[in-house]
Design a protein around this motif. Sequence first.
Motif, PDB file in Angstrom:
ATOM      1  N   ILE A 321     -12.557  24.728  26.607  1.00 20.44           N
ATOM      2  CA  ILE A 321     -12.418  23.326  26.953  1.00 20.44           C
ATOM      3  C   ILE A 321     -12.750  22.497  25.716  1.00 20.44           C
ATOM      4  O   ILE A 321     -13.366  22.983  24.765  1.00 20.44           O
ATOM      5  CB  ILE A 321     -13.338  22.913  28.124  1.00 20.44           C
ATOM      6  CG1 ILE A 321     -14.818  23.050  27.731  1.00 20.44           C
ATOM      7  CG2 ILE A 321     -13.030  23.719  29.360  1.00 20.44           C
ATOM      8  CD1 ILE A 321     -15.767  22.470  28.763  1.00 20.44           C
ATOM      9  N   SER A 322     -12.319  21.256  25.746  1.00 18.90           N
ATOM     10  CA  SER A 322     -12.658  20.334  24.658  1.00 18.90           C
ATOM     11  C   SER A 322     -14.134  19.963  24.754  1.00 18.90           C
ATOM     12  O   SER A 322     -14.826  20.302  25.715  1.00 18.90           O
ATOM     13  CB  SER A 322     -11.810  19.071  24.757  1.00 18.90           C
ATOM     14  OG  SER A 322     -12.190  18.322  25.911  1.00 18.90           O
ATOM     15  N   MET A 323     -14.607  19.240  23.764  1.00 18.01           N
ATOM     16  CA  MET A 323     -15.942  18.664  23.868  1.00 18.01           C
ATOM     17  C   MET A 323     -15.964  17.651  25.024  1.00 18.01           C
ATOM     18  O   MET A 323     -14.953  17.023  25.327  1.00 18.01           O
ATOM     19  CB  MET A 323     -16.334  17.954  22.567  1.00 18.01           C
ATOM     20  CG  MET A 323     -16.335  18.861  21.356  1.00 18.01           C
ATOM     21  SD  MET A 323     -17.463  20.247  21.556  1.00 18.01           S
ATOM     22  CE  MET A 323     -17.068  21.200  20.099  1.00 18.01           C
ATOM     23  N   ILE A 324     -17.113  17.494  25.639  1.00 16.51           N
ATOM     24  CA  ILE A 324     -17.257  16.488  26.695  1.00 16.51           C
ATOM     25  C   ILE A 324     -17.168  15.104  26.061  1.00 16.51           C
ATOM     26  O   ILE A 324     -17.824  14.813  25.068  1.00 16.51           O
ATOM     27  CB  ILE A 324     -18.602  16.651  27.421  1.00 16.51           C
ATOM     28  CG1 ILE A 324     -18.739  18.072  27.988  1.00 16.51           C
ATOM     29  CG2 ILE A 324     -18.724  15.599  28.526  1.00 16.51           C
ATOM     30  CD1 ILE A 324     -17.673  18.455  28.981  1.00 16.51           C
ATOM     31  N   ARG A 325     -16.339  14.254  26.654  1.00 16.56           N
ATOM     32  CA  ARG A 325     -16.116  12.922  26.071  1.00 16.56           C
ATOM     33  C   ARG A 325     -16.962  11.835  26.723  1.00 16.56           C
ATOM     34  O   ARG A 325     -17.103  10.754  26.171  1.00 16.56           O
ATOM     35  CB  ARG A 325     -14.647  12.551  26.218  1.00 16.56           C
ATOM     36  CG  ARG A 325     -13.714  13.441  25.421  1.00 16.56           C
ATOM     37  CD  ARG A 325     -12.934  12.659  24.408  1.00 16.56           C
ATOM     38  NE  ARG A 325     -12.310  11.492  24.987  1.00 16.56           N
ATOM     39  CZ  ARG A 325     -12.358  10.271  24.444  1.00 16.56           C
ATOM     40  NH1 ARG A 325     -13.010  10.060  23.312  1.00 16.56           N
ATOM     41  NH2 ARG A 325     -11.740   9.253  25.022  1.00 16.56           N
ATOM     42  N   GLY A 326     -17.544  12.123  27.876  1.00 13.21           N
ATOM     43  CA  GLY A 326     -18.349  11.113  28.548  1.00 13.21           C
ATOM     44  C   GLY A 326     -18.333  11.344  30.038  1.00 13.21           C
ATOM     45  O   GLY A 326     -18.003  12.437  30.517  1.00 13.21           O
ATOM     46  N   ARG A 327     -18.697  10.322  30.782  1.00  7.28           N
ATOM     47  CA  ARG A 327     -18.783  10.373  32.233  1.00  7.28           C
ATOM     48  C   ARG A 327     -17.757   9.428  32.848  1.00  7.28           C
ATOM     49  O   ARG A 327     -17.457   8.363  32.290  1.00  7.28           O
ATOM     50  CB  ARG A 327     -20.176   9.947  32.693  1.00  7.28           C
ATOM     51  CG  ARG A 327     -21.315  10.732  32.095  1.00  7.28           C
ATOM     52  CD  ARG A 327     -21.563  12.005  32.832  1.00  7.28           C
ATOM     53  NE  ARG A 327     -21.984  11.766  34.220  1.00  7.28           N
ATOM     54  CZ  ARG A 327     -22.041  12.727  35.128  1.00  7.28           C
ATOM     55  NH1 ARG A 327     -21.695  13.962  34.823  1.00  7.28           N
ATOM     56  NH2 ARG A 327     -22.430  12.450  36.362  1.00  7.28           N
ATOM     57  N   VAL A 328     -17.243   9.808  33.998  1.00  8.60           N
ATOM     58  CA  VAL A 328     -16.311   8.942  34.721  1.00  8.60           C
ATOM     59  C   VAL A 328     -16.959   7.585  34.976  1.00  8.60           C
ATOM     60  O   VAL A 328     -16.312   6.533  34.861  1.00  8.60           O
ATOM     61  CB  VAL A 328     -15.885   9.604  36.047  1.00  8.60           C
ATOM     62  CG1 VAL A 328     -15.080   8.615  36.902  1.00  8.60           C
ATOM     63  CG2 VAL A 328     -15.069  10.857  35.781  1.00  8.60           C
ATOM     64  N   SER A 329     -18.241   7.585  35.286  1.00  3.04           N
ATOM     65  CA  SER A 329     -18.950   6.342  35.587  1.00  3.04           C
ATOM     66  C   SER A 329     -19.103   5.444  34.364  1.00  3.04           C
ATOM     67  O   SER A 329     -19.471   4.275  34.489  1.00  3.04           O
ATOM     68  CB  SER A 329     -20.344   6.654  36.152  1.00  3.04           C
ATOM     69  OG  SER A 329     -21.112   7.399  35.219  1.00  3.04           O
ATOM     70  N   GLN A 330     -18.830   5.982  33.162  1.00  5.83           N
ATOM     71  CA  GLN A 330     -18.969   5.206  31.931  1.00  5.83           C
ATOM     72  C   GLN A 330     -17.658   4.555  31.477  1.00  5.83           C
ATOM     73  O   GLN A 330     -17.661   3.806  30.501  1.00  5.83           O
ATOM     74  CB  GLN A 330     -19.480   6.102  30.803  1.00  5.83           C
ATOM     75  CG  GLN A 330     -20.893   6.622  31.007  1.00  5.83           C
ATOM     76  CD  GLN A 330     -21.298   7.570  29.908  1.00  5.83           C
ATOM     77  OE1 GLN A 330     -20.484   8.312  29.354  1.00  5.83           O
ATOM     78  NE2 GLN A 330     -22.568   7.557  29.548  1.00  5.83           N
ATOM     79  N   ILE A 331     -16.559   4.840  32.147  1.00  4.70           N
ATOM     80  CA  ILE A 331     -15.279   4.289  31.720  1.00  4.70           C
ATOM     81  C   ILE A 331     -15.283   2.770  31.883  1.00  4.70           C
ATOM     82  O   ILE A 331     -15.581   2.239  32.947  1.00  4.70           O
ATOM     83  CB  ILE A 331     -14.113   4.895  32.523  1.00  4.70           C
ATOM     84  CG1 ILE A 331     -14.038   6.416  32.284  1.00  4.70           C
ATOM     85  CG2 ILE A 331     -12.790   4.239  32.131  1.00  4.70           C
ATOM     86  CD1 ILE A 331     -13.009   7.111  33.158  1.00  4.70           C
ATOM     87  N   MET A 332     -14.945   2.081  30.791  1.00  5.93           N
ATOM     88  CA  MET A 332     -14.859   0.619  30.800  1.00  5.93           C
ATOM     89  C   MET A 332     -13.399   0.200  30.652  1.00  5.93           C
ATOM     90  O   MET A 332     -12.690   0.712  29.781  1.00  5.93           O
ATOM     91  CB  MET A 332     -15.652   0.031  29.642  1.00  5.93           C
ATOM     92  CG  MET A 332     -17.153   0.103  29.785  1.00  5.93           C
ATOM     93  SD  MET A 332     -17.812  -1.216  30.824  1.00  5.93           S
ATOM     94  CE  MET A 332     -17.476  -2.655  29.824  1.00  5.93           C
ATOM     95  N   ASN A 333     -12.965  -0.711  31.493  1.00  4.02           N
ATOM     96  CA  ASN A 333     -11.642  -1.311  31.360  1.00  4.02           C
ATOM     97  C   ASN A 333     -11.807  -2.605  30.570  1.00  4.02           C
ATOM     98  O   ASN A 333     -12.274  -3.609  31.090  1.00  4.02           O
ATOM     99  CB  ASN A 333     -11.050  -1.583  32.745  1.00  4.02           C
ATOM    100  CG  ASN A 333      -9.653  -2.170  32.679  1.00  4.02           C
ATOM    101  OD1 ASN A 333      -9.242  -2.727  31.651  1.00  4.02           O
ATOM    102  ND2 ASN A 333      -8.909  -2.057  33.759  1.00  4.02           N
ATOM    103  N   VAL A 334     -11.460  -2.531  29.287  1.00  7.24           N
ATOM    104  CA  VAL A 334     -11.598  -3.700  28.419  1.00  7.24           C
ATOM    105  C   VAL A 334     -10.203  -4.250  28.135  1.00  7.24           C
ATOM    106  O   VAL A 334      -9.429  -3.667  27.376  1.00  7.24           O
ATOM    107  CB  VAL A 334     -12.308  -3.358  27.099  1.00  7.24           C
ATOM    108  CG1 VAL A 334     -12.509  -4.625  26.261  1.00  7.24           C
ATOM    109  CG2 VAL A 334     -13.644  -2.687  27.369  1.00  7.24           C
ATOM    110  N   ASN A 335      -9.891  -5.319  28.814  1.00  8.08           N
ATOM    111  CA  ASN A 335      -8.595  -5.969  28.650  1.00  8.08           C
ATOM    112  C   ASN A 335      -7.447  -4.971  28.827  1.00  8.08           C
ATOM    113  O   ASN A 335      -6.478  -4.967  28.065  1.00  8.08           O
ATOM    114  CB  ASN A 335      -8.506  -6.646  27.273  1.00  8.08           C
ATOM    115  CG  ASN A 335      -7.477  -7.762  27.242  1.00  8.08           C
ATOM    116  OD1 ASN A 335      -7.158  -8.354  28.276  1.00  8.08           O
ATOM    117  ND2 ASN A 335      -6.957  -8.055  26.063  1.00  8.08           N
TER     118      ASN A 335
END
Length: 423
Positions: A321-335
């Motif tokens: 698998i790839s490296m872990i990129r973060g958490r679903v709860s951390q996704i930000m919708n910026v514009n």
Amino acid sequence: MNDEKKYWNPKMETMPLEKMKELQGKRLRELVALAYEKTNLYRQKFDKAGIKPSDINGVEDISKLPITDDVKDIRNTPFSDRLTIPLSDLERLNSTSGITTGQPEPIPFNKKDNAILLDSLAQARWTAGVKVNDVIQMLDNYDLSELCYEKLGSKILLLSAGRYMLDKQIIITKSAGVTVLEHFPSQLDRFIQEAARKGMALSDFSIRLIIGVGEPLAQSRRMNLEKLFNAPIMSIWETMELGAAAAECVARDGMHLFAQRLILEVIDPDTGKPLPDGEEGELIATPLLYETMPLIRFKTGDIAKMLPYKQCSCGRTLPKISMIRGRVSQIMNVNGKMILPIDIEEAIADVDGLAGDYQIISEGKRETSRLKLKLDYLSEIDDLRSLNNSVDESIKSSLGIDSEIELVQQGAFSSTSKAIRFL
């Protein structure tokens, strides 16, 4: 154990892929039967979905099973309803960190599960390059890591060495000749700063390897830190629910998934649809060996992707698998653009003058028209306006979004554990 041993478990780590899938299928059937017969949680979930254990013949049937949600199925279900054994038969209880949800959750083990957990942790560190003759210092304060290094046969500094105070721990890092440092990646900057305050150069230490746990690390940051320490930072993916699930090897092109221990799927976090190899999504894990508290198609909340299969140059046949990129709860919708903290780290990694830590000012919202950031800067920096402009331009150039920057003095972020990325 000796340093000449190439693989922790040669049979499993070099097993042909088709045989591995057969083994996974056998273990999945046993797990599903156990969960249905022994736990109220899965009996109710399976009955509601119209699924019987006899419907599961192999790995290809796993999508028939309902997904397990951390909040709906775990935190809102009585503890005893999730267990296959009486509470009196538990040997050990640990817990999740609670950083993501704000509420730590107990994770139980019987004697067998405890041995499986420690073996997974040992396999991960052996895969990453730890050897018997290494001297280990764990600044992440994970007591289970201490136990797993004992299993490896390595020499360890007890967690209490230095009394959990970094200024004292760093002195021991040097005097004890520590060769392997285990730490949260975000805290490596604090190590560097504290060493400098004590007049120590990183070249004064004997560190040859750093094990990064608990957090993602942007590739650009990794490269910068590796140059400073003159040592590789090897990633391990582990959670308290799964144990160690994957680890980076010497080839350094992804993490080997310990497929004998779990089945991994990747889904679109919005739709729940399965994603093919190479597409990033939420990792859904089914640990195959734990019997105390079964987890089937558990939503880990972590974001990564399965890599196209090929045998690794290290000789292992395990998928990656790839490296872990973060958490679903951390996704930000910026514009309209979906941004993770690691994207910000990549964008600002080469901006001179930053001290390395930051927080996203979201006020509990995950959708905004402008990214608001608080970043610390090196104490010797005087021209804050120029630094502010450099950060803003770098984010605009790399991510295509507008930002609002607040610069704070180095040391303003005082966390000694995992980084807290959102305010």
